[in-house]
Design a protein around this motif. Structure first.
Motif, short mmCIF file in Angstrom:
data_model
loop_
_atom_site.label_atom_id
_atom_site.label_comp_id
_atom_site.label_asym_id
_atom_site.label_seq_id
_atom_site.Cartn_x
_atom_site.Cartn_y
_atom_site.Cartn_z
N VAL A 1 0.85 -1.19 0.00
CA VAL A 1 0.00 0.00 0.00
C VAL A 1 0.89 1.24 0.00
N ILE A 2 0.57 2.20 -0.88
CA ILE A 2 1.20 3.51 -0.83
C ILE A 2 0.29 4.46 -0.05
N ALA A 3 0.82 5.07 1.00
CA ALA A 3 0.11 6.12 1.73
C ALA A 3 0.63 7.45 1.19
N ASN A 4 -0.16 8.07 0.33
CA ASN A 4 0.30 9.24 -0.42
C ASN A 4 -0.04 10.53 0.32
N CYS A 5 1.00 11.25 0.75
CA CYS A 5 0.83 12.50 1.49
C CYS A 5 1.23 13.71 0.67
N CYS A 6 1.34 13.54 -0.64
CA CYS A 6 1.88 14.58 -1.50
C CYS A 6 0.76 15.30 -2.25
N GLY A 7 0.34 16.44 -1.74
CA GLY A 7 -0.70 17.22 -2.39
C GLY A 7 -0.17 18.58 -2.80
N PRO A 8 -1.00 19.44 -3.44
CA PRO A 8 -2.38 19.20 -3.83
C PRO A 8 -2.49 18.03 -4.81
N TYR A 9 -3.48 17.20 -4.58
CA TYR A 9 -3.59 15.97 -5.35
C TYR A 9 -4.03 16.23 -6.79
N ARG A 10 -4.72 17.34 -7.02
CA ARG A 10 -5.12 17.63 -8.40
C ARG A 10 -3.90 17.81 -9.30
N PHE A 11 -2.75 18.17 -8.73
CA PHE A 11 -1.52 18.29 -9.49
C PHE A 11 -0.63 17.05 -9.39
N TYR A 12 -0.61 16.43 -8.23
CA TYR A 12 0.40 15.40 -7.96
C TYR A 12 -0.16 14.00 -7.72
N GLY A 13 -1.48 13.86 -7.63
CA GLY A 13 -2.03 12.56 -7.24
C GLY A 13 -2.14 11.54 -8.35
N GLU A 14 -2.53 11.98 -9.55
CA GLU A 14 -2.84 11.04 -10.63
C GLU A 14 -1.64 10.18 -11.02
#
Length: 419
Positions: free
Chosen positions: A78-91
């Protein structure tokens, strides 16, 4: 021979939220026996971050390097993704996870991002056997799972739920209560709010049954019998997340959807007036490029001191508390089909509450990691063997609520009335 995958890898571990997730991972690894690692752009900073613990793997991964993201995803279950804003960095991280058959959880409170990911990646995630679950922080675990908890305790059929959020601080610490990253996400969320209509027309193609009596929004400013003070509409993502959960449960289980309205309560009219002024200026400026630049350059000024690049102090976070009170109205008896209509007006009311401490960052770290743990240990109780879900729909049948009740959140029934 391939390396054995770590249970959880925290991506964006050196950020403000990521650092708190790292501390919580160290605690939970002892209690739950999980293996974990950290990932980000700068190896030396990551190594310094986990120097307090022994043998914590450090993985270098850069959002601009697709191959590095894939290699990171291949190291984790599982990746716990804490890197936002997700609209830029999540996809990009979601794509890497699906390719590597790795589950993905994050703490996004950005409706446009979450609904776009559901629209574009649900099929691929399901085919890969991968869960992609957003809103696993304060946005929107307490609200979405609070509604699931309330439904479970209702013993009948719920027609509507109104939620009232209230926050307070018992410390003497001044300063900001929000970190710049949270502010940045909000700026771009308002800027692109108009995207939601088109997204939802593509995502929600099946009509929901007609629900009566209809739950109408209360006045812009009103008093409620269940939340002391003055209340107004809550502008966060809680309602949009809850409605997605309700729609999914209807489509997959033919459960009658619950109507939801979300509010926030302040102690005085003066507080609402100040917040309204700040919110009005914020919303106006966020619509224009030059305005967004001002908001991002001077967050402390435009938030009335509530936001800073340093974020809240440890003392302030420890003194922060919240509660969400839920008012459920419905019937003591259930009908056979979700499309059936009750002939009598609602005859039952249930009040519940979810409360906790340090919601913005400390509690968010806990709920994010327990979201990952549920996937690791109770995936057999989750829907479809994979896909893109909000937390309520994903964890409704797991022990998530019971686990969070032991780890910083309190779910409780306040009162029940049958008419």
């Amino acid at each position: 021979m391939a390396e054995e995958r770590l249970d959880i890898v925290i991506f964006g571990a050196t950020g403000f939220t990521g650092q708190r997730v790292v501390k919580e991972a160290a605690r939970l690894s002892k209690e739950k026996g999980i293996t974990w690692g950290v990932a980000g752009r700068r190896q030396e900073v990551l190594e310094a971050l986990v120097a307090f613990a022994e043998n914590i793997p450090v993985i270098v991964a850069d959002l601009k390097d697709e191959e590095s993201l894939k290699k990171m995803a291949e190291r984790a279950k599982v990746i716990a993704n804490c890197c936002g804003p997700y609209r830029f960095y999540g996809e990009a991280v979601v794509k890497a996870c699906i390719a590597a058959k790795t589950h993905h959880v994050d703490v996004s409170g950005e409706p446009q991002y979450m609904e776009k990911i559901q629209l574009e990646y649900n099929k691929a995630a399901k085919e890969a056997g991968v869960y992609v679950i957003s809103a696993c922080g304060f946005d929107s675990i307490p609200s979405d799972l609070g509604i699931i908890f309330t439904e479970g305790k209702f013993d009948g059929e719920v027609n509507s739920i109104e939620t009232y959020l209230k926050g307070w601080n018992t410390s003497n610490a001044g300063g900001a209560g929000l970190h710049y990253g949270t502010w940045e996400s909000a700026v771009f969320g308002i800027a692109h709010y108009n995207e939601l209509r088109e997204l939802r027309s593509k995502l929600f193609t099946e009509k929901l049954p007609k629900l009566e009596p209809k739950l109408k929004p209360r006045g812009t400013i009103h008093k409620s019998s269940i939340s002391n003070g003055w209340s107004t509409i809550f502008p966060g993502s809680d309602r949009s997340v809850a409605l997605r959960t309700q729609r999914i449960l209807y489509e997959k289980e033919k459960k009658r959807p619950v109507q939801v309205q979300s509010y926030i309560t302040f102690e005085s009219l003066w507080q609402i007036f100040v917040i309204a002024i700040i919110g009005g200026v914020f919303s106006l400026l966020a619509k224009f490029g030059w305005g967004r630049n001002l908001l991002l350059k001077y967050p402390k000024f435009f938030s009335g001191g509530m936001t800073s690049r340093e974020g809240p102090s440890e003392e302030f976070m420890k003194g922060s508390h919240f509660s969400i009170t839920f008012k459920a109205v419905g019937w003591a008896e259930k009908l056979a089909e979700p499309t059936d209509q009750h002939k009598e007006p609602p005859n039952k009311e249930l009040i519940t509450k979810v409360s906790g401490q340090d919601p913005g960052y400390g509690l968010t770290a806990t709920t994010l990691l327990f979201s990952a743990l549920m996937i690791l240990r109770e995936a057999d109780k989750m829907p479809d063997n994979g896909g893109v879900f909000p937390p309520g729909a994903a964890f409704a049948k797991t022990s998530m609520i019971e686990e969070l009740n032991k780890n910083g959140l309190t779910f409780e029934v306040v009162s029940s009335i049958e008419k």
